[in-house]
Design an enzyme around this catalytic site. Structure first.
Site, PDB file in Angstrom:
ATOM      1  N   ARG A  70      57.530  70.032  69.093  1.00  0.00           N
ATOM      2  CA  ARG A  70      58.377  70.150  67.903  1.00  0.00           C
ATOM      3  C   ARG A  70      59.448  71.210  68.092  1.00  0.00           C
ATOM      4  O   ARG A  70      60.364  71.352  67.279  1.00  0.00           O
ATOM      5  CB  ARG A  70      57.550  70.495  66.665  1.00  0.00           C
ATOM      6  CG  ARG A  70      56.531  69.463  66.241  1.00  0.00           C
ATOM      7  CD  ARG A  70      55.858  69.870  64.941  1.00  0.00           C
ATOM      8  NE  ARG A  70      56.850  70.015  63.898  1.00  0.00           N
ATOM      9  CZ  ARG A  70      57.293  69.004  63.133  1.00  0.00           C
ATOM     10  NH1 ARG A  70      56.840  67.791  63.353  1.00  0.00           N
ATOM     11  NH2 ARG A  70      58.186  69.175  62.205  1.00  0.00           N
ATOM     12  N   HIS A 101      85.784  36.440  83.752  1.00  0.00           N
ATOM     13  CA  HIS A 101      86.287  36.903  85.069  1.00  0.00           C
ATOM     14  C   HIS A 101      85.125  37.474  85.860  1.00  0.00           C
ATOM     15  O   HIS A 101      85.128  38.627  86.254  1.00  0.00           O
ATOM     16  CB  HIS A 101      87.357  37.988  84.866  1.00  0.00           C
ATOM     17  CG  HIS A 101      88.483  37.549  83.984  1.00  0.00           C
ATOM     18  ND1 HIS A 101      89.470  36.684  84.395  1.00  0.00           N
ATOM     19  CD2 HIS A 101      88.749  37.823  82.680  1.00  0.00           C
ATOM     20  CE1 HIS A 101      90.312  36.457  83.400  1.00  0.00           C
ATOM     21  NE2 HIS A 101      89.908  37.136  82.347  1.00  0.00           N
ATOM     22  N   CYS A 160      60.680  72.449  63.859  1.00  0.00           N
ATOM     23  CA  CYS A 160      59.892  73.550  64.446  1.00  0.00           C
ATOM     24  C   CYS A 160      58.419  73.245  64.184  1.00  0.00           C
ATOM     25  O   CYS A 160      58.075  72.336  63.457  1.00  0.00           O
ATOM     26  CB  CYS A 160      60.232  74.863  63.760  1.00  0.00           C
ATOM     27  SG  CYS A 160      61.972  75.273  63.840  1.00  0.00           S
ATOM     28  N   LYS A 194      69.756  51.354  78.005  1.00  0.00           N
ATOM     29  CA  LYS A 194      68.379  51.476  77.485  1.00  0.00           C
ATOM     30  C   LYS A 194      67.471  50.464  78.170  1.00  0.00           C
ATOM     31  O   LYS A 194      66.396  50.785  78.641  1.00  0.00           O
ATOM     32  CB  LYS A 194      68.353  51.252  75.960  1.00  0.00           C
ATOM     33  CG  LYS A 194      68.897  52.387  75.151  1.00  0.00           C
ATOM     34  CD  LYS A 194      67.918  53.539  75.089  1.00  0.00           C
ATOM     35  CE  LYS A 194      68.281  54.826  75.744  1.00  0.00           C
ATOM     36  NZ  LYS A 194      69.420  55.341  76.241  1.00  0.00           N
ATOM     37  N   GLU A 231      75.492  51.099  75.961  1.00  0.00           N
ATOM     38  CA  GLU A 231      74.292  51.908  75.700  1.00  0.00           C
ATOM     39  C   GLU A 231      73.063  51.014  75.594  1.00  0.00           C
ATOM     40  O   GLU A 231      71.992  51.350  76.096  1.00  0.00           O
ATOM     41  CB  GLU A 231      74.497  52.735  74.436  1.00  0.00           C
ATOM     42  CG  GLU A 231      73.285  53.496  73.921  1.00  0.00           C
ATOM     43  CD  GLU A 231      72.646  54.438  74.940  1.00  0.00           C
ATOM     44  OE1 GLU A 231      73.278  54.732  75.979  1.00  0.00           O
ATOM     45  OE2 GLU A 231      71.495  54.854  74.706  1.00  0.00           O
ATOM     46  N   TRP A 239      62.708  75.509  67.129  1.00  0.00           N
ATOM     47  CA  TRP A 239      63.803  74.708  67.675  1.00  0.00           C
ATOM     48  C   TRP A 239      65.031  75.189  66.921  1.00  0.00           C
ATOM     49  O   TRP A 239      65.193  74.868  65.743  1.00  0.00           O
ATOM     50  CB  TRP A 239      63.568  73.211  67.472  1.00  0.00           C
ATOM     51  CG  TRP A 239      64.683  72.386  68.008  1.00  0.00           C
ATOM     52  CD1 TRP A 239      65.781  71.934  67.329  1.00  0.00           C
ATOM     53  CD2 TRP A 239      64.852  71.943  69.354  1.00  0.00           C
ATOM     54  NE1 TRP A 239      66.605  71.245  68.164  1.00  0.00           N
ATOM     55  CE2 TRP A 239      66.072  71.222  69.414  1.00  0.00           C
ATOM     56  CE3 TRP A 239      64.103  72.079  70.509  1.00  0.00           C
ATOM     57  CZ2 TRP A 239      66.541  70.643  70.588  1.00  0.00           C
ATOM     58  CZ3 TRP A 239      64.566  71.496  71.684  1.00  0.00           C
ATOM     59  CH2 TRP A 239      65.773  70.794  71.717  1.00  0.00           C
ATOM     60  N   ASN A 295      59.901  75.606  58.583  1.00  0.00           N
ATOM     61  CA  ASN A 295      60.422  74.451  59.334  1.00  0.00           C
ATOM     62  C   ASN A 295      61.305  73.686  58.361  1.00  0.00           C
ATOM     63  O   ASN A 295      60.861  73.268  57.307  1.00  0.00           O
ATOM     64  CB  ASN A 295      59.279  73.566  59.824  1.00  0.00           C
ATOM     65  CG  ASN A 295      59.811  72.267  60.419  1.00  0.00           C
ATOM     66  OD1 ASN A 295      60.886  72.263  61.022  1.00  0.00           O
ATOM     67  ND2 ASN A 295      59.109  71.167  60.214  1.00  0.00           N
ATOM     68  N   GLY A 296      62.586  73.537  58.720  1.00  0.00           N
ATOM     69  CA  GLY A 296      63.507  72.793  57.843  1.00  0.00           C
ATOM     70  C   GLY A 296      64.873  73.435  57.863  1.00  0.00           C
ATOM     71  O   GLY A 296      65.191  74.242  58.738  1.00  0.00           O
TER      72      GLY A 296
END
Ligand code: BG6
Length: 608
Positions: free
Chosen positions: A29, A503, A2, A484, A480, A76, A102-103
């Site tokens: 954030r 193949h 946050c 990217k 993945e 968040w 925040n945490g």
């Protein structure tokens, strides 16, 4: 993750506007709700609501926020969905003490129990709200001074925190404390700032003091005092002048959000591990007792579900399939009330996945999801949700949310192994020990490979196409990794099962053709060696992600990207993707592309 801000000033000039401006610079954030606590006429005024800052400021009059002191928060969600009640700041019963945080407070349930027994009432589901009530208990019931009370409280918190406290009991001070979550101070001649990040106040001052863990700060309009909140020893720390431009500061000094988020993975994975989620065992039980199991996802999230597919087959001994959300039609005839659907999604808003879930629910299936954004649409259609706690991901190409999705798949897999007995108790404990070490191993893998990947990128950037080959669990690592590279460097990169390379793919290989091999030291190692030799015999240049010290593989590599020993089998799809994230990032940069905003792609596809 946050955003928190505090301002204390000598003049009574538009503090509401200043704090909103500061919060707006921290929206990267977190941005699902916003709130401010200000003190005017010795009263704490709380203004808060769900929604982005731009939405909430339409509903409130920021000019109503007066005075010389205020704290603000852009959220968040981690504990409790985004609602007005869950928005920060939170207050004690009297409304005289308000806190932003925040945490993640790991021991909040036990502390909340204690407070409920002491008669405190709560308005929210958040972990944060226990903090003002704990302070109130000491100040009101034990007659302890506010500053001392806050210090006693933070000493009892387990987990991570950066908090700001304002109270009508001391209306001209902001009290802050931090452990693991970031907190900085900004200094002006007539005004002081505190914030999660420098961008909050960089347009007002470049004079900054960085705070260290277990430090407590008292801010007033005249200055600041720092102490160690364990020893109470005063700390003298001179400010330094920040040269960053505001944009750079939002990336904490990294050139792009994507690189910042790659480097955030040790912390985001630690946050996932830190929070014990009751949904985990419920999800494992439902999978174990289901007749039919389908994982559903799109894009990068789909590759994380391939880890889930592999582990459910291996540890629950159940047939299951990872289905791409847009291909959901292919399984509708199989879905009924004995079916479990596992959607995996960073945003929780991918339309293909939402539409599939809605239909599956109508057919009677249980929906057990793994999602990053709390309160998102997919979570609202789910019977159980395993949250990823990766924080907001700004880079369009998923990195930290991929490893968060993947660790969630391993979390479920280990519980299934325990349920089925496929993993005996000692194996389970050993696996859980490795699980706890994942953040450290990911950090080591980044450190070990970043410069090397940047060097390889100078060669790779000149190429037009490539293959990424893997086997077993690490086939999706190859998938993945290739995605990217495609997404951000626009080099056509095709992932293929290594056993299939003769193949088809081998027909395209010519002198100096890039082939990336994901070759851990597991049961696929020997076969990978022959695949590497086959491709090299046709001229391929082998870039190999391998276990450090694997001499046989190392001799075959033009370039090696190394993962610390001990992760070739258990949890392998988390560390083995790291070098490929970094390789793709530096290849894009070498091509003078912006990895954060790749052309034609969006962070969330909310259309079918
Ligand atoms: C794509 C993103 O648009 O959607 C990918 O670029 C992501 O990174 C995919 O994996 C699925 O999105 P979500 O939010 O459902 O994981």
């Amino acid at each position: 993750m946050c955003g928190i801000v505090g301002i204390v000033q000598q003049q009574e000039t538009k503090i509401g506007k200043t704090i909103i401006e500061a919060l707006t610079k921290l929206e990267y954030r977190g941005y699902d709700s916003v709130g401010i606590a200000s003190i005017f006429d010795n009263k704490v005024l709380i203004t808060k609501d769900q929604g982005k800052i731009s939405e909430v400021t339409e509903r409130i009059d920021i000019n109503k926020i007066k005075g010389k002191i205020a704290i603000g928060h852009t959220r968040w969600a981690t504990h409790g969905p985004p609602t007005k009640e869950n928005a920060h700041p939170h207050t004690d019963c009297s409304g005289e003490i308000s806190v932003i945080h925040n945490g993640i407070v790991e021991n909040f349930r036990a502390l909340k129990e204690e407070l409920l027994n002491q008669g405190h009432s709560f308005q929210s589901e958040t972990d944060t709200e226990i903090i003002p009530h704990m302070i109130e208990q000491l100040v009101k019931k034990e007659d302890i001074l506010l500053k001392e009370a806050i210090i006693q409280v933070v000493r009892r918190l387990e987990g991570t925190f950066a908090i700001c406290v304002v109270s009508s009991l001391e209306p001209d001070k902001i009290f802050c404390a931090k452990r693991d979550s970031p907190l900085v101070i900004g200094i002006n001649s007539d005004r002081m700032f505190c914030a999660s990040d420098i961008p909050a106040f960089l347009d007002k001052t470049r004079k900054v003091v960085l705070l260290h863990d277990d430090e407590f700060v008292t801010l007033s309009s005249e200055g600041y005092e720092i102490i160690d909140f364990n020893t109470m020893v005063k700390i003298q720390r001179k400010p330094h002048i920040v040269s960053w431009k505001p944009e750079m500061a939002q990336k904490a000094g990294f050139p792009h959000f994507m690189l910042k988020e790659i480097h955030e993975q040790p912390n985001s994975l630690a946050d996932y591990i830190r929070i014990k989620q009751p949904a985990l065992n419920k999800i494992a039980d439902k999978i174990y007792n289901a007749e039919k199991i389908f994982l559903l996802a799109a894009g990068t999230a789909h590759y994380s579900t391939l880890t889930g597919e592999h582990l459910i087959r291996k540890y629950a001994k159940k047939s299951c399939s990872a289905i791409i959300s847009s291909e959901y039609e292919s399984i509708t005839s199989l879905i009924d009330e004995d079916t479990v659907i596992l959607p995996v999604s960073q945003s929780g808003e991918t339309m293909d996945t939402i539409m599939a879930i809605k239909n599956a629910k109508e057919l009677g299936a249980s929906i057990l999801s793994a999602v990053n954004v709390i309160g998102s649409t997919i979570t609202r259609h789910s019977d159980e949700v395993l949250y990823l706690y990766a924080g907001p991901e700004i880079g369009v190409a998923a990195t930290k949310t991929y490893t968060a999705q993947t660790i969630a798949m391993w979390d479920i897999g280990l519980e299934l192994g325990k349920l089925s007995g496929e993993i005996d108790n000692s194996e389970y404990l050993a696996a859980r020990k490795l699980f706890q070490e994942i953040p450290t191993v990911v950090k080591q893998t980044i450190v070990r490979n970043e410069a090397r990947a940047n060097h390889i990128a100078s060669w790779f950037a000149k190429k037009n196409s490539s293959f990424y080959l893997g086997r077993g669990l690490n086939l999706q690592t190859a998938n993945e990794g290739a995605l990217k590279m495609k997404e951000i460097s626009y080099i056509h990169s095709e992932a293929y099962p290594a056993g299939e390379s003769k193949h088809g793919p081998i027909a395209l290989v010519e002198e100096d053709y890039p082939v990336v091999f994901v070759a851990p030291k597991d049961q696929t190692n020997k076969k990978m060696i022959s695949n590497i030799m086959e491709m090299k015999a046709r001229g391929a240049t082998a870039i190999i992600v391998m276990e450090e010290g694997d001499k046989e593989i190392e001799e075959l590599a033009k370039w090696k990207l190394e993962v610390p020993k001990g992760y070739s089998e258990m949890l392998t799809t988390i560390p083995y993707i790291i070098p490929l994230q970094v390789l793709a990032y530096y290849t894009a940069v070498r091509k003078n592309l912006n990895p954060d905003y790749p052309k034609n792609l969006s962070k969330v596809v909310t259309v079918l």
